[in-house]
Structure formats: structure tokens, C-alpha cells
Design an enzyme around this catalytic site. Structure first.
Site, PDB file in Angstrom:
ATOM      1  CE  LYS A 224      -1.757   2.958   2.097  1.00 37.04           C
ATOM      2  NZ  LYS A 224      -1.669   4.468   1.911  1.00 37.04           N
TER       3      LYS A 224
ATOM      4  CD  GLU B  18      11.829   4.102   9.828  1.00 37.29           C
ATOM      5  OE1 GLU B  18      11.818   4.998  10.719  1.00 37.29           O
ATOM      6  OE2 GLU B  18      11.790   4.343   8.621  1.00 37.29           O
TER       7      GLU B  18
ATOM      8  CB  CYS C  61      12.043   9.083   9.911  1.00 38.80           C
ATOM      9  SG  CYS C  61      12.907   7.689   9.168  1.00 38.80           S
TER      10      CYS C  61
ATOM     11  CD  GLU D 188       9.349  12.704  12.547  1.00 34.52           C
ATOM     12  OE1 GLU D 188      10.295  12.087  12.053  1.00 34.52           O
ATOM     13  OE2 GLU D 188       8.208  12.193  12.704  1.00 34.52           O
TER      14      GLU D 188
END
Length: 483
Positions: free
Chosen positions: A181, A255, A289, A388
Site C-alpha cells: 500500500k 519504523e 525520519c 518531529e
């Protein structure tokens, strides 16, 4: 390729063929460099997800793929690598149009950079020992490693083909069948992946691709026919995936986000660190990330660190991703630019000071551009130092001693990456061992294909890359033969 770059796309890839999606809902694809919508993709529904999972289950049980000797699967992976390389220019152009990655980087990372993962896991498949014997305490045991089953692979938009390869290559090497996906921001390139899969002779149903948004991903993660989910994305979404998998004890790799720190010790050589600032602190406009978005600097050297970082960042070329001179392209979407601008505003409200950047670049009126930004006088408790941002924003945080530096480095809910810069390797190793993160560099910061990658705390569960990345798609069985 022209057909992929324009118009409405109605197909998903199931059982080795493109077929019309059941869903009639479409998601627009917008070029972040000019804000123009240029394509539509299907927003897959329950029927689409079920069709893909059923095809993967059928292939797992009947195609013979899991039973192939690993060396035979390796041959297919090598062929897939070559098919990806052949399409490198096309993949790069499509990815750039979707997410604004500078073209020169996009061609490399989605072509040769992606093919090497398939080659690497082909080599590991060649070495895979399916059965081994153990003797001890007067008993003999056969330890067998088998594919986990049907794997749902949910991938992000920032480097789409590489992100797929990190999951698909080990899954195929292990003998799993899969449903991919892609992110809605970066789905068009997966039509080229489907072509490459066909060219590589991957049996029908072994790899299926369903397009769609968050709900499509949720349907895949929750599907009872999926034995393993490998997810890359935000920490918030990762929690939801984990809850869905916990209901049926599905295997899981996550992750997730990061707030990684570059820890400069008082003896750090800035001539080593400063040339790495652009590539490690704000790679791909900070939309990575594991980027080192926090720089933790000794107070006695704070001014020279801030000045050095600011000079490097201010000198970067912000521009259109098709311009070869561009070093920093646009952010992926309007929502992402809005998010980054709000973080910049919050940093100013909380008392940090912008040294360079902080706004939109002049002359780029269309597109989701933001100036690379450096903050000084940052306290570790500030939002820009804790959350973040996923944009080109660096926070430079001062410290007085090593213990305080470590407390700052480890003082977030994340634990994905980090780096230590020092002139004393032994001291650097001692500090690195105390950093709570999955990957820590000393005087450098990169990911190595042979080494496991992943995080601790809110940065995820499990590991990708290296032999550990293959192990997550394998189950272990002990067989006790007759004496």
C-alpha cells in the site's frame, strides 16, 4: 510514461494484472513544485484490499513461491533489480513530480539506489539455511525457518521505491507473498514497479499493489488474512497499526518518527561536521525520519557552531526540483508547509531565535517552498526540540558538560538515530554506547545496507536492513525427529 503523468488512473495490481479498482473514489496527485494537480489515483476500499489479500493468500498456498529453493527466489530478485535499473530515469521523473525530490537525487535513489536492496537480499537468500541441526543434552533438533505468510507492506512517500524495497526485497527472499500500500502522495511510480515485477517473472499474486489513503492502509493492517505488517510512518499512525495487529497477534515491524541529535563534544572538529550539515541534518528538505535535526553544542563553542551551521544552510540553493543546481526543493504538500511554518512560529514564541531562514524564499511564489531554517538559543523543552517537524529546521541546543549533553540527546520520546562528533574515537564510542537510539554514528552518519536500522521508544519496533531485515519475515519452527 506520459500516460502515468497525466489523467485518471483506475487500476490496482492484483494477481499479476492491472484491474479496475472496485472503489470509484479518487485521490488527486499534486506537483508540490507548482501546486498543480496532474493525476488521480484510486482510493482503495474494502473490496480492493480483500481482493489483493486473497490473491496473496492464494499465491502463498498454491503458487509454489514459498517452497522454491531460496536460490531460485534470488534469481527473481536479481532480475527485479535489473528491471528497476532499466526504469531509473522514468522512476526518478515520476517521483520528482509527485514529491518534489530534486531530480538528480530522485533518479539515483529510486533507480540504482533501490536495485541494490534487491541484489543484497538476493545474496542473503542464496546463503539462507532453511534447516539446521542442533545437538545438546542428548537430544537432536531440526530448526526450520519458514516464511511468515502474507505480508502487508505500508510505505511512506519520502523515497517511495527505496522504502518499498526495504520491505519487499526481504519479504520475497523469505518466501512471503505481499500486498503493498503506497502513500497517496507517491503512488504513480508503483505502476512502473508492477511492470518490473512482470519482467522479473515474479509469479502472479506474490506481489499485489493497492492504492489509497489512510483508510486503505487501516483496512490492510486489520485484515485477518495478513500475517505480518511492516509499516513506516508517523508514531501516531504506528500506534494504530500496532493495536490492529495485536488483536490477532500478527507479526509487526514499525519504523516511525525521530528527533535525532548530532552531539558535538567539546573537542569536535567542525571541519568534519559542517560539510555534513546539509546531508545529515536536513536531507530532502528535512523530510527524512532519521535526520539530525537537533545539534547539541558545547556552550563554550556555541557561537562558532551556530555561525558555521548558519553559513552552510544559508548557502544552499532552494529551487525547482528539475533544476540541476537545486539542493533544497519544495515540501511535499501544503499541509506540510503549514505544519513547518507553525513550528517556526512556535519556536519564536517560546524564545528561540532564527539565525537564518524562517520564511518562504523569494521568487518562488508557486510551490510549497520554505527556507532552510536554523534556530539558536533553543531549550531542550521547546516544541521545536521535542517534536518531529519533518521540514528543513535545525535547532542548536547548548550544553555545559557531557552528562547534560547525553540527557538532552536522550530527552525526547524518540530514539531513531544520532551521531557523536569528537577528535577522540574512544571517547566517542563511550558516548555512542549511552545514546538511546537504533543507529549512532561517530564523525559520520549514514545508513549501511548490512546493518540493522530501526528505533527504540517512540521510534518503532523491529529492524529493517541487514540480515535482521530478512529475519522479520521468517518464522522459526523446531522439529524433534525420532531418536
Amino acid at each position: 510514461m506520459a500516460g502515468l503523468m497525466n489523467g485518471e488512473h483506475v487500476d490496482i495490481y492484483v494477481n499479476g494484472k492491472l484491474r479496475p479498482a472496485h472503489s470509484r473514489t479518487r485521490i488527486p496527485v499534486v506537483n508540490p513544485a507548482d501546486e498543480q494537480e496532474f493525476a488521480l489515483i484510486p482510493d482503495g476500499d474494502k473490496d480492493d484490499v480483500c481482493a489483493a489479500v486473497e490473491a496473496a493468500r492464494e499465491a502463498f498456498e498454491k503458487s509454489g513461491w514459498p517452497q522454491l529453493p531460496p536460490s531460485k527466489r534470488a534469481n527473481h530478485l536479481h532480475k527485479l533489480a535489473r528491471a528497476i535499473e532499466k526504469r531509473a530515469e522514468q522512476l526518478g521523473a515520476i517521483v520528482t513530480a509527485q514529491i518534489g525530490m530534486p531530480l538528480t537525487i530522485s533518479v539515483l535513489s529510486n533507480g540504482v539506489g533501490t536495485s541494490r536492496y534487491y541484489d543484497y537480499y538476493a545474496e542473503l537468500a542464496d546463503q539462507l539455511e532453511v534447516e539446521s541441526e542442533r545437538f545438546g543434552h542428548g537430544l537432536r533438533t531440526i530448526v526450520r525457518r519458514e516464511p511468515v505468510g502474507v505480508a502487508g507492506l505500508i510505505v511512506p512517500w519520502n523515497g517511495p521505491q527505496g522504502a518499498i524495497a526495504w520491505k519487499l526485497a526481504p519479504a520475497l527472499a523469505a518466501g512471503c507473498t505481499t500486498v503493498i500500500k503506497p502513500s497517496p502522495e507517491a503512488s504513480l511510480d508503483s505502476y512502473l514497479l508492477a511492470e518490473a515485477l512482470d519482467e522479473a517473472g515474479i509469479p502472479p499474486g506474490v506481489v499485489n499493489i493497492v492504492f489509497g489513503g489512510r483508510e486503505t492502509g487501516s483496512l490492510l493492517a486489520c485484515h485477518p488474512g495478513v500475517d505480518k505488517v511492516s509499516f513506516t510512518g508517523s508514531t501516531r499512525a504506528g500506534r494504530q497499526v500496532a493495536l490492529a495487529c495485536a488483536e490477532r497477534f500478527a507479526r509487526l515491524t514499525l519504523e516511525l518518527g525521530g528527533k535525532s541529535g548530532a552531539l558535538l563534544l567539546d573537542d569536535a572538529d567542525l571541519n568534519t561536521f559542517l560539510p555534513l550539515v546539509a546531508s545529515t541534518c536536513i536531507p530532502f528538505s528535512g523530510q527524512i525520519c532519521h535526520a539530525l535535526t537537533r545539534v547539541i553544542a558545547p556552550r563554550a563553542r556555541y557561537e562558532e557552531v551556530v555561525d558555521g551551521i548558519a553559513a552552510k544552510i544559508a548557502g544552499l540553493v532552494v529551487g525547482h526540483p528539475l533544476d540541476p543546481a537545486t539542493q533544497v526543493g519544495p515540501l511535499v504538500a501544503r499541509r506540510q508547509r503549514d505544519r513547518v511554518e507553525e513550528y517556526i512560529a512556535s519556536g519564536c514564541r517560546e524564545g528561540a531565535r532564527v539565525v537564518t531562514g524562517g520564511g518562504r524564499p523569494e521568487g518562488l511564489d508557486a510551490g510549497y517552498y520554505i527556507q532552510p531554517t536554523v534556530f539558536r538559543d533553543v531549550d531542550s523543552a521547546m516544541s521545536i526540540a521535542q517534536q518531529e517537524i519533518f521540514g528543513p529546521v535545525i535547532s542548536v541546543i547548548p550544553y555545559d558538560n557531557d552528562e547534560e549533553a547525553l540527557a538532552i540527546c536522550n530527552g525526547t520520546t524518540y530514539g531513531l538515530g544520532g551521531a557523536v562528533f569528537t577528535s577522540n574515537p574512544q571517547r566517542g564510542m563511550a558516548i555512542a554506547r549511552r545514546i538511546a537510539a537504533g543507529v549512532v554514528g561517530i564523525n559520520r552518519y549514514t545508513l549501511h545496507i548490512d546493518a540493522p536500522f530501526g528505533g527504540v521508544k517512540g521510534s518503532g519496533l523491529g529492524r529493517e536492513l541487514g540480515p535482521e531485515g530478512l529475519a522479520t519475515f521468517l518464522e522459526t519452527k523446531s522439529i524433534l525427529p525420532p531418536s
